[in-house]
Design an enzyme around this catalytic site. Structure first.
Site, PDB file in Angstrom:
ATOM      1  CB  CYS A 101      -0.928  -0.016   1.212  1.00 26.43           C
ATOM      2  SG  CYS A 101      -2.026   1.402   1.295  1.00 26.43           S
ATOM      3  CB  CYS A 197      -7.227  -1.981   6.445  1.00 24.14           C
ATOM      4  SG  CYS A 197      -6.718  -1.793   4.735  1.00 24.14           S
TER       5      CYS A 197
END
Lengths: 357, 381
Positions: A101, A197
């Site tokens: 990410c 997440c």
């Protein structure tokens, strides 16, 4: 400077944005919408892009007094992080999505868009430091080693680090919470995010099974003898001892550990603890976070987990791959993880582990 | 930095007369439903206000039902008229494809929870509803249709809809029209139009937030959504909000909105855009539009980026479309007009109001070319 502050809705990025304003930057807060169908509320410490989180981020930006927007990066996140995560597991490796990410979203898609719009950089709440030295800007561990996030930032290139601002690296987490409190930020006591997440249930194995199927396959010992069955090889990690469900005991009653995962034959190979030992590792796609290492081989430290120990090693480049040989053998190392080279507190570079021996 | 507001279709400043009326009424004591002198005094003021609004919209005072918002009025109208129709065997709800979410969402709710069949009327490339489609639909299924709801003018493009034609086609089918954007901006008369129900909202015309009205034909009885004191014709319950209602009336009576002047500003704005950015597309330009709304597609941009850059340059404008979790969705209105998701998501809405000036228009035109250039650069990384 004119900068974008990436605001997750948590305490760290809120304080980072506030500190950037105080440092004299012109700051604009941006919350990244990463989930295509966001959950309404956080459940405990899991997830970081629920609608509630985006409200928290907006509120923090309003209290700090900076403009705030939401950027839809769901497609980029899905393609660059979630798909990569699935593909890595399907290939028998153990990926680190936070690292991906940072590499593909926060300091690529966001930084690129910010720069194209006339901004100079991106501020985040990562616990890491940068320093300007004779060889340009370099990446370093945070002062608070227990919170240090330099490991997940080690995929950043020099150009990306040039555009990165980490205002929290010189402070401990406890002090950041106190500072948030004194700044009147309501997120001061919000729990830290853990886990992955985009797996809001926290059931990583179940999430993978839903997407990759759960083909039953053999668990074998090193001689190739089948001693059990598994439901999807990718749900296992090298070094894993629990949850193997083996009923055939070893001769001396010692426990077995996952040694290897073979995706093609859907086989999990187990063995004794000492068989996990490795003395060298090899990583593909090496990245230098500062000046490219020269005069190789060099002595340094290698870290193979986000909060793991730094292990003494000798490192060098061979066939475009980063190789580290360890002074003391290590037990259990999964491919797909990052090997990050440190010179003291400075991050030298990193690569994705593709082979161990 | 100067800050220019060109988002009057979202909300617009309160007119002075409305503010004064509201503040005065805030110090008055008395529930308009009470029978004593205090109550009667508030009732008197409130009924004066109702008569003013009735006169402005061309209906009987008894046809004005005050609500807390335009959204509430739309919900009462659509659900109420549907339930009234269903009681006599009609199960079809007809809406235009470009309705505001305050009609779209109740319609979809009726479909999901009440078993209604919802049919959307498509629009032309110019954003006007397809009357031929409606004519065929009504001739085929007239006896099944409980309600037709077509907005008076679209909130994103400003395109005025042929509601009078809809009524001719509908004959005795009840027709509701969301006139939130049209009231005071263009000719609008409830009785001349002949609709069954009409939705108004105060804050779009310089009144306060939190007050709206459903104009409902006096002979029309529909079930209610809120049950309680039955204050408004037993259709809407809740103590009447006298300060907001008198301010609503003051705004309705005010003549601060100068249609001709605003139309001139709008037209100069459009010429300016066309001159500076020949590839910009003015949505619905060939249709009859409200004076103040301009919807522009800037190819090869993304509207959320443009909004940030416009804001940074001191201009408050909008995409005009809804957000989902803070993320702009491609406008269903522009999609219905034939846009692709990509071009729909490269559009901005500028809306001028009573307070807008030529200087506002010039300022926006002065920053727009740079903003679009930056936006294109950001879109190409």
């Amino acid at each position: 400077m004119k900068v974008i502050a990436a605001m997750s809705g948590g305490v760290d990025s809120a304080v980072a944005a506030a500190r950037a304003v105080e440092a004299g930057h012109e700051v604009i807060g941006v919350h990244l919408a990463l989930a295509a169908n966001p959950q309404k509320y956080r459940s405990g410490a899991r997830g970081c892009c629920t609608i509630e989180d985006s409200h928290d981020a907006r509120r923090a930006a309003d209290v700090i007094g900076i403009p705030f927007y939401i950027w839809d990066m769901a497609e980029e996140f899905h393609d660059g992080v979630v798909e990569d995560f699935l593909a890595e597991y399907a290939a028998g490796r153990t990926p680190n999505p936070c690292l991906r990410c940072n590499e593909k979203i926060k300091f690529a898609a966001v930084l690129d868009r910010a720069r194209a719009m006339g901004f100079d950089g991106v501020v985040t709440g990562h616990y890491a430091r940068t320093q300007i030295g004779p060889h340009g800007k370099t990446l370093h561990r945070a002062v608070d080693h227990s919170k240090d996030q330099s490991y997940v930032l080690s995929v950043l290139t020099r150009e990306q680090i040039d555009g990165a601002i980490f205002p929290l690296g010189d402070t401990t987490k406890v002090d950041i919470r106190a500072e948030a409190e004194s700044r009147g930020l309501a997120v001061a006591q919000k729990p830290d995010s853990h886990d992955i997440c985009f797996v809001p249930s926290g059931d990583n194995a179940g999430w993978l099974r839903d997407r990759l199927g759960s083909d039953v396959g053999p668990i074998v010992d090193q001689s190739g003898t089948k001693i059990g069955e598994h439901k999807g090889a990718y749900t296992y990690t090298i070094g894993q001892r629990k949850g193997l469900g083996l009923t055939v005991p070893t001769a001396d009653g010692s426990p077995r550990f996952v040694l290897k995962i073979e995706p093609v034959t859907n086989t999990v190979i187990v063995g004794a603890r000492e068989d996990l030992a490795i003395t060298s590792m090899r990583g593909e796609r090496p990245v230098w976070c500062g000046p490219p290492a020269s005069d190789l081989p060099q002595r340094g430290f290698v870290q193979i987990r986000a909060h793991g120990a730094a292990l003494e090693c000798t490192y060098f480049i061979e066939n475009n791959q980063l190789v580290a040989t360890l002074d003391i053998p290590l037990l259990g190392l999964a491919t797909g993880q990052a090997m990050v080279i440190y010179d003291g507190d400075r991050v030298v570079g990193s690569a994705t582990i593709c082979e161990t021996a | 930095m100067s800050s220019i507001y060109v988002d009057h279709a979202a909300t617009t400043p309160m007119v002075e007369a409305a503010m004064k009326a509201m503040v005065n009424q805030l110090s008055e004591l008395g529930n308009p439903s009470s029978l004593h002198s205090h109550g009667r005094a508030t009732r008197k003021t409130l009924e004066d206000a109702r008569e003013i609004i009735a006169k402005e919209v061309g209906c009987l005072p008894t046809e004005v039902i005050f609500t807390a918002s335009g959204t509430e009025a739309n919900n009462i109208a659509l659900k109420g008229l549907y339930w009234a129709g269903r009681a006599v065997g009609k199960n079809v709800v007809v809406i235009s494809a470009i309705e505001h979410h305050a009609i779209l969402d109740p319609a979809h709710w009726l479909s999901a929870h009440e078993g209604a069949e919802v049919i959307e009327i498509p629009v032309t490339r110019n954003g006007v509803i397809d009357l031929d489609f409606l004519m065929k639909l009504v001739s085929d299924r007239s006896s099944e249709i409980a309600v037709i709801s077509v907005m008076h003018a679209n909130n994103e493009t400003g395109v005025v809809q042929p509601v009078a034609e809809v009524i001719k086609i509908a004959r005795d089918i009840p027709v509701h029209s969301d006139a939130v954007q049209s009231f005071k901006k263009t000719e609008l008369s409830f009785s001349d139009l002949g609709v069954t129900a009409l939705t108004l909202s105060a804050h779009k015309i310089g009144g306060p937030l939190g007050i709206g009205a459903l104009i409902l034909r006096r002979t029309m009885e529909i079930p209610s959504l809120l049950h309680g004191g039955g204050q408004e014709r037993e259709i809407r319950s809740g103590t009447l909000n006298a300060p907001s209602i008198v301010a609503f009336a003051a705004a309705a009576k005010s003549d601060v909105y100068r249609r001709e002047e605003i139309m001139q500003i709008r037209d100069r704005f459009i010429s300016g855009i066309q001159k500076a950015m020949p590839d910009a597309l003015i949505n619905g330009i060939e249709a009859n539009r409200l004076p103040g709304i301009v919807n522009v597609t800037f190819p090869r941009t993304q509207s959320d980026t443009l909004l940030l850059l416009m804001d940074n340059a001191g201009v408050s404008c909008s995409t005009g479309s809804a957000c989902s979790a803070g993320v702009h969705e491609a406008s269903h209105v522009l999609l219905a007009m034939g846009h692709t998701p990509a071009t729909a998501q490269s559009s901005l809405r500028f809306s001028f109001g009573a307070a807008s000036t030529q200087a506002d228009c010039d300022f926006v035109l002065s920053v727009l070319p740079d903003v679009i250039a930056w936006g294109r650069a950001a879109n190409s990384v």
